[in-house]
Scaffold this motif. Sequence first.
Motif, mmCIF file in Angstrom:
data_model
loop_
_atom_site.group_PDB
_atom_site.id
_atom_site.type_symbol
_atom_site.label_atom_id
_atom_site.label_comp_id
_atom_site.label_asym_id
_atom_site.label_seq_id
_atom_site.Cartn_x
_atom_site.Cartn_y
_atom_site.Cartn_z
ATOM 1 N N UNK A 241 6.106 7.684 -4.256
ATOM 2 C CA UNK A 241 5.267 7.094 -4.780
ATOM 3 C C UNK A 241 5.559 5.641 -3.898
ATOM 4 N N UNK A 242 4.113 5.590 -3.457
ATOM 5 C CA UNK A 242 4.288 3.653 -3.136
ATOM 6 C C UNK A 242 4.153 2.751 -4.107
ATOM 7 N N UNK A 243 4.750 1.412 -4.144
ATOM 8 C CA UNK A 243 3.820 0.707 -4.565
ATOM 9 C C UNK A 243 3.249 0.587 -5.245
ATOM 10 N N UNK A 244 2.084 1.158 -4.839
ATOM 11 C CA UNK A 244 0.476 1.498 -5.026
ATOM 12 C C UNK A 244 -0.524 2.373 -5.451
ATOM 13 N N UNK A 245 0.506 2.868 -5.821
ATOM 14 C CA UNK A 245 0.853 4.622 -6.134
ATOM 15 C C UNK A 245 0.305 5.491 -5.679
ATOM 16 N N UNK A 246 -0.052 5.328 -4.765
ATOM 17 C CA UNK A 246 0.240 6.233 -3.913
ATOM 18 C C UNK A 246 1.256 7.240 -3.871
#
Length: 135
Positions: free
Chosen positions: A29-34
């Motif tokens: 999970x990336x910091x942007x939630x993706x």
Amino acid sequence: ALRIANVAGADQLAAAAARGTPVALDRFTAPDGSVHGPLRSYIGPVTLARCLDDLVGAALAGRALPPVLNVAAPGAVDMADLLRAARLPWHWQPAPPDALDRALVDPARLLALSPIPPEAASPARLVAEWQEAGQ
């Protein structure tokens, strides 16, 4: 010395496909939630052959080659996208704490000797080369 990235059709995904085993892919999970799968450097087998031909040609022409070359198409490939493009069965699994979400090499020196277009790292093209080489 050539540091060759993952070669489409000659990696763990292809081995799982050959066994008919669904791939358990680490989920990040990336910091942007993706959400994404492991991001890796890849090269297709046809592109790899062209690069090797270019390098041999350069050496035979007397061109100085770097002592080490990273061999990969430019950019990162999400392994989930590659599995989707190949239409292989797979599912997410939680990435263990020590899993690497990115394992990339910089092909800049190679690209100066053997131009590889950015689309060479597209999942569709990688799968097409994988299928072409497997025939």
